[in-house]
Design an enzyme around this catalytic site. Structure first.
Site, PDB file in Angstrom:
ATOM      1  N   ASP A 116      36.430 -20.407  10.538  1.00 62.92           N
ATOM      2  CA  ASP A 116      35.390 -21.338  10.987  1.00 62.92           C
ATOM      3  C   ASP A 116      35.215 -22.468   9.990  1.00 62.92           C
ATOM      4  OD1 ASP A 116      34.837 -20.177  13.339  1.00 62.92           O
ATOM      5  OD2 ASP A 116      32.865 -19.385  12.802  1.00 62.92           O
ATOM      6  N   ASP A 160      37.064 -14.673  21.436  1.00 64.94           N
ATOM      7  CA  ASP A 160      36.302 -14.639  20.189  1.00 64.94           C
ATOM      8  C   ASP A 160      35.593 -13.296  20.024  1.00 64.94           C
ATOM      9  OD1 ASP A 160      35.146 -15.643  17.888  1.00 64.94           O
ATOM     10  OD2 ASP A 160      34.111 -17.307  18.860  1.00 64.94           O
TER      11      ASP A 160
HETATM   12  C1  DGJ Z   1      33.081 -18.667  16.263  1.00 64.90           C
HETATM   13  C2  DGJ Z   1      34.344 -19.457  16.376  1.00 64.90           C
HETATM   14  O1  DGJ Z   1      35.134 -19.276  15.254  1.00 64.90           O
HETATM   15  C3  DGJ Z   1      33.983 -20.908  16.624  1.00 64.90           C
HETATM   16  O2  DGJ Z   1      35.133 -21.686  16.631  1.00 64.90           O
HETATM   17  C4  DGJ Z   1      33.249 -20.990  17.920  1.00 64.90           C
HETATM   18  O3  DGJ Z   1      34.092 -20.604  18.963  1.00 64.90           O
HETATM   19  C5  DGJ Z   1      32.013 -20.118  17.864  1.00 64.90           C
HETATM   20  N1  DGJ Z   1      32.326 -18.776  17.487  1.00 64.90           N
HETATM   21  C6  DGJ Z   1      31.318 -20.096  19.195  1.00 64.90           C
HETATM   22  O4  DGJ Z   1      30.269 -19.223  19.224  1.00 64.90           O
END
Ligand code: DGJ
Length: 738
Positions: free
Chosen positions: A552, A482
């Site tokens: 997200d 990420d």
């Molecule tokens: C952003 C990601 O897109 C989410 O799925 C998750 O992993 C969060 N970060 C965690 O901080």
């Protein structure tokens, strides 16, 4: 050989199965662009270039008194600088004497088998079964001895040409690149073209925009240090009348994960120039004598068969020529459940095992422990950078936790955000100088975290070592990588003042080195990319990640748009998509049908589901496996555009042998007592008979009938219902229509 050099006419014809690209060593040894379009022969297309005395468009000195030769009106493969061409440029270089000039003339070329590679940057590769040839053309400035090599790899069957440029400093002093583009494509008359792009924002990535070209410079760019949620590094120029099935479409996908730039200029004579490459904003790069600079690659495709074919060219190519992971084809990707939306930071080992146990009944095969397992990390204000297990949460230790999960018959995945650091972390306390922060100023915070200077070797080594240590400590099957902020404060404590313009690009090169050191050394681990959703979803990342978390935003109806937009370039098997608790009014089955236009998984607390829901999920997980090959490897068709006020959104995946297809239909707005709606599948064998199952009724009809007359979609049904139609060719001989 897909590349033919014609000595007499001095032309190079680059042929793919269905396209031809032609260029020429032209007047005064400038390299002219002649043609990109449907496949033709090797004939000399120089006659396409006409010359006129164009007022206010200067003439190179050695064209003598000839006033009809101006670079301002010449189609070129790569531009010079300050030679009378006032359009957007491929290169801006400041020479050792302070001048801004480059006058690039042909000096040599070579043609060889296989694809080019670049220093520190990912490229597409040729498989054994591919026919790939490469052309390199060198142009040189006779005064400064700056040499630019134009690189073209022709992937014949795929209808893809990969391009890049390499700048070599053959002089004896350092020069400074202020701008260097990967491609320059000139269209002699482009007034009939629209610009197609995929803009968006956090939570709404890759929406679709199509605009007419007007007489100015259109810029599509990211200056965020990542390829970004706001613009994807992909653009297309499409004929005004082009639609899904018809019309000329030129696609350009940049293999780069940092700040990028695509510019398209419709000039005074209706010529169109397109350039694409690293963003020149806050960029300058020193190239020492004897050193070279490689630009990232661009993947170009052309078709006159509309947007649908353009997308499928990319889909086929991205599935086979970007990533060698066994999870691309040889090993099926498991149905996963991710803990993020289930628990956020509030979990421990016991909770994880509970979720895994409950998820097993849903047909889930892997649990992914998301953010929160390391350092001191109970919220997003601390802990990033400390890549060791938080034993207050994972009390039994990571190895043991994974063993417990494996004992349930499930696989285990884990989350990292390597490029970032929290101020409240051991890493920051030990190495405050590793962050990007401009001297005398405070760095911009975002999600309360700072950015590591990933361009620095010691930072790269720390990341490779600390992440690998965790990966080697337990039976880890999957990693989610990420990044949760954009990059600001471009500064590196190890570079001198005059080299600070290199920081952004060095970051990207450093990142690729870190990924090489972690991902390429763990071929048995499946890696998924993420950037607060799809903020760095680009072709370069897909050389490392087999899939990318799309967004997200897990709202199913928003995902219809996201998948639709993404599908213009990216195949279903790359789009991470999960069923979550968002949008409770949408039935679970519909959420699952939408997530199947992606890599499919769950993002919820399985322990809170009742028996009925668990069984429903199990059925959907089984369906994911049943249709895996069709979804992941089939030909994809967009059947209805969710950006229009439609009642139904639909898409289709057709097996390569066209014996089977699935058509997914989501009813998004069924008006009461409204008209009968039909969906028209595509890509079927016209004469074959297909059995259509999916809504309780059974239709047997020819491909032709289905494609032209359509499938009637039931009405008077609960809102947001999904239909997944399975079309299978049946043996009975069909009537042939002449
Ligand atoms: C952003 C990601 O897109 C989410 O799925 C998750 O992993 C969060 N970060 C965690 O901080």
């Amino acid at each position: 050989m897909s590349i033919i050099y014609h000595e007499k006419q001095k032309t190079f014809s680059l042929h793919t199965r269905k396209t031809t690209y032609q260029l020429k060593i032209g007047n005064l040894n400038y390299v002219n662009h002649l043609y990109y379009g449907a496949r033709i022969g090797d004939e000399d297309l120089s006659y396409l270039i006409r010359r006129y005395d164009r007022g206010f468009s200067g003439n190179p000195y050695d064209s003598l008194k000839e006033r009809t030769f101006s670079l301002d009106a010449q189609p070129q493969e790569f531009t010079s600088q300050q030679q009378g061409d006032f359009r957007i440029s491929s290169i801006e270089v400041q020479n050792a004497d302070g001048s801004f000039s480059f006058n690039g003339r042909y000096v040599s070329h070579r043609i060889y088998k296989g694809a080019f590679t670049l220093s520190g940057l990912p490229t597409a590769f040729a498989r054994e079964c591919d026919t790939v040839d490469t052309l390199e053309i060198e142009i040189e400035d006779a005064v400064t001895r700056i040499r630019v090599t134009l690189l073209y790899s022709v992937f014949e069957e795929a209808d893809i040409i990969m391009r890049a440029a390499r700048v070599y400093n053959g002089g004896d002093k350092e020069v400074s690149l202020k701008r260097i583009m990967s491609v320059n494509v000139d269209f002699m008359n482009g007034s009939n073209l629209d610009l197609f792009s995929l803009p968006g924002r956090y939570g709404q990535e890759r929406q679709v925009e199509r605009q007419p070209l007007t007489h100015h410079v259109h810029k599509i760019r990211s200056g965020r240090g990542i390829s970004s949620h706001q613009q994807n590094p992909f653009i297309a120029l499409v004929e005004k009348k082009a639609n899904e099935e018809y019309g000329a479409c030129y696609g350009f996908a940049l293999m780069y994960s940092g700040s990028f730039l695509a510019e398209v200029e419709l000039d005074q004579y209706d010529q169109v120039r397109l350039v694409m490459g690293v963003n020149d904003r806050l960029f300058s790069y020193g190239v020492e004598a004897g050193a070279f600079f490689d630009t990232p690659a661009v993947l170009m495709t052309y078709t006159h068969k509309g947007l649908s074919r353009m997308s499928r060219n990319y889909h086929d190519f991205f599935r086979t020529n970007l990533n060698r992971s066994k999870f691309i084809r040889d090993v099926r990707r498991p149905v996963l459940i991710n803990t993020w939306e289930a628990a956020f930071f509030n979990f421990d080992d016991v909770k994880l095992v509970e979720i895994a146990k409950a998820a097993k009944g849903m047909g889930v095969e892997m649990i992914v422990m998301d953010d929160g397992w390391f350092g001191k990390r109970d919220d997003d204000n601390s802990g990033l950078g400390d890549w060791y297990v938080n034993e207050k949460k994972i009390k039994c230790g990571l190895t043991n936790l994974v063993e417990q999960i494996n004992a349930l018959g499930m696989k285990f995945g884990i989350w990292f955000e390597p490029e970032m650091v929290s101020e409240d972390s051991d890493l920051f306390r030990a190495h405050p100088d590793w962050v990007m922060e401009i001297p005398g100023r405070h760095a911009v915070r975002s999600r309360n975290q700072l950015v590591l200077d990933v361009g620095r070797k010691e930072v790269q080594d720390y990341l490779i070592e600390s992440v690998n240590r965790i990966l080697d400590s337990a039976n880890i099957y999957y990693v989610k990588w990420d990044i949760n902020r954009a990059i600001t404060d471009l500064w590196s404590n190890v570079l001198p003042p005059e080299r600070q313009g290199e920081v952004s690009h060095r970051y990207v090169l450093g990142l690729y080195r870190v990924m090489d050191g972690i991902i390429k050394t763990h071929p048995d681990i499946m890696f998924e990319g993420c950037a607060g959703g799809g903020g760095r979803f680009d072709p370069a990342m897909l050389t490392y990640f087999v899939q990318y978390w799309s967004s997200d935003n897990t709202k199913p109806l928003d995902n219809l748009k996201l998948h639709y937009g993404s599908s213009f370039v990216y195949p279903v098997c790359t789009m991470g998509a999960h069923v979550s608790e968002a949008s409770p009014m949408v039935p679970l089955e519909t959420k699952a049908a939408i997530a199947m236009c992606g890599t499919f998984g769950y993002e919820l607390d399985a322990t809170k589901l009742d028996e009925k829901e668990i069984i429903a999920c199990r059925k959907m997980s089984d369906l994911y496996h049943k249709y895996y090959d069709l979804n992941f490897f089939g030909d994809y068709y967009r059947l209805a555009d969710p950006f229009e006020q439609v009642n139904l959104v639909a898409w289709e995946c057709v097996a390569k042998d066209r014996q089977q297809a699935i058509v997914t239909v989501i009813t998004v707005n069924l008006t009461v007592n409204g008209p009968q709606e039909y969906i028209h599948p595509r890509g079927l064998k016209p004469d074959a008979l297909y059995k259509v199952e999916g809504d309780g009724s059974e239709i047997v009809a020819t491909g032709m009938a289905l494609m032209h007359a359509g499938i009637p979609i039931p009405r008077e049904i609960p809102e947001f219902k999904a239909f997944i139609y399975h079309l299978t060719a049946v043996d009975a001989p069909a009537q042939t229509v002449s």
